[in-house]
Design an enzyme around this catalytic site. Sequence first.
Site, PDB file in Angstrom:
ATOM      1  N   ASP A 221       0.861  -1.168   0.000  1.00  0.00           N
ATOM      2  CA  ASP A 221       0.000   0.000   0.000  1.00  0.00           C
ATOM      3  C   ASP A 221       0.910   1.235   0.000  1.00  0.00           C
ATOM      4  O   ASP A 221       2.121   1.114   0.226  1.00  0.00           O
ATOM      5  CB  ASP A 221      -0.893  -0.030   1.245  1.00  0.00           C
ATOM      6  CG  ASP A 221      -1.829   1.164   1.335  1.00  0.00           C
ATOM      7  OD1 ASP A 221      -2.275   1.645   0.280  1.00  0.00           O
ATOM      8  OD2 ASP A 221      -2.099   1.607   2.459  1.00  0.00           O
TER       9      ASP A 221
ATOM     10  N   ASP B   3      -2.012  -0.618   5.687  1.00  0.00           N
ATOM     11  CA  ASP B   3      -2.418  -0.059   6.981  1.00  0.00           C
ATOM     12  C   ASP B   3      -3.911   0.216   7.104  1.00  0.00           C
ATOM     13  O   ASP B   3      -4.385   0.550   8.184  1.00  0.00           O
ATOM     14  CB  ASP B   3      -1.672   1.256   7.226  1.00  0.00           C
ATOM     15  CG  ASP B   3      -2.232   2.388   6.371  1.00  0.00           C
ATOM     16  OD1 ASP B   3      -2.329   2.203   5.137  1.00  0.00           O
ATOM     17  OD2 ASP B   3      -2.584   3.445   6.933  1.00  0.00           O
TER      18      ASP B   3
ATOM     19  N   ASP C 188      -0.116   5.156   1.108  1.00  0.00           N
ATOM     20  CA  ASP C 188      -0.327   6.052   2.250  1.00  0.00           C
ATOM     21  C   ASP C 188      -0.362   5.276   3.561  1.00  0.00           C
ATOM     22  O   ASP C 188      -1.117   4.315   3.712  1.00  0.00           O
ATOM     23  CB  ASP C 188      -1.643   6.815   2.072  1.00  0.00           C
ATOM     24  CG  ASP C 188      -1.585   7.796   0.915  1.00  0.00           C
ATOM     25  OD1 ASP C 188      -1.136   8.931   1.131  1.00  0.00           O
ATOM     26  OD2 ASP C 188      -1.980   7.414  -0.201  1.00  0.00           O
TER      27      ASP C 188
END
Length: 368
Positions: free
Chosen positions: A119, A311, A121
């Site tokens: 991922d 996240d 961000d």
Amino acid sequence: MTKQNVVVSDCTSPIGKVRLAASNSGLFSPIPETLASLDGRLIAISKKKPIKRLETGGARVNAWVDSMRDSSPTRTKSTPSLPEREGKSSWILRHPSALENFEQIISASKGKQIVMFLDYDGTLSPIVEDPDQAFMSMEMREAVRDVARYFPTAIVSGRCRDKVYNFVRLEELFYAGSHGMDIKGPSKHPKSDKGNQELIFEAASEFLTMIDEVYKALINEISSIPGAKVENNKFCLAVHFRCVDEKRWAALAKQVRVVISVYPKLKLTQGRKVLEIRPTVKWDKGKALEFLLESLGYANSNDVLPIYIGDDQTDEDAFKVLRHNGKGFGILVSRVAKETNASYSLQEPSEVKEFLRLLVEHERGCKL
């Protein structure tokens, strides 16, 4: 060698389009079987549920705001949190540190090809107030570049693919933007010496006009709410409320709901300090992971170890796939304990960087 790309497959399915171009026989193989089964195996019904419709009743509004509050990385949940229910130590036992258990992960990779999924961000870059300023460090870029030299590596993000590429700027990676609805592979992967290839996949092309209409409507509708920002990610939209006063969250949620209420083919989901509007196609980050593995030639293979690091709630779709098939590991990046299908955990992007460096160091040692 002169690059002469030949279209091997250019097919349209009810939910998307795939184009695979290649010269000679390359990293990708033609995948008509995949395309023929998109509505069956790869495009299975997503278990991810959209946020409940917002109604004017106080209870509904409060529930929505609680959900928005829960998405904040700096706030604890208003309802009993996971640590309160079972204890942080118990959670760590079930989702141990990927750094402290690095040898265990390496042991599972023996005789297998690691494929990295990352991922952006909150994983490669910190969460910042202005999404346009979410730059990764030079050290992180070097770590990702080094990983890609040894393992096929993909960035899977809710961001528009072009925006993610502008942040990362590594041509040798696969980029899956808009939660995996917009995928493009490198023209030549460093692990392959079999020619030049290009993979392009779009899962929701027919929604582009609709997304643009909603984008313009949202900009007009939420202009009265200070700090709110709408980001057009091509196949989906993100309404960021990181800089919005918490007292205005309910009003923001209601306005977003009003705008999309006339678009039944769009759904509203939630991530970290963001409300996301997406097409109701049966596609997510988990499906993108499966698609890329198959494109790489690892469909139903026992010779691959996918590792997905993320996240956000949207990454759970990929974690679920890996947990279900038992052939890879999900790693959650989080400082707090929360419900997850990941196998391991890391606390912040700096630990992600360290984990990537350890992978590179181990692979270099094996090559000596």
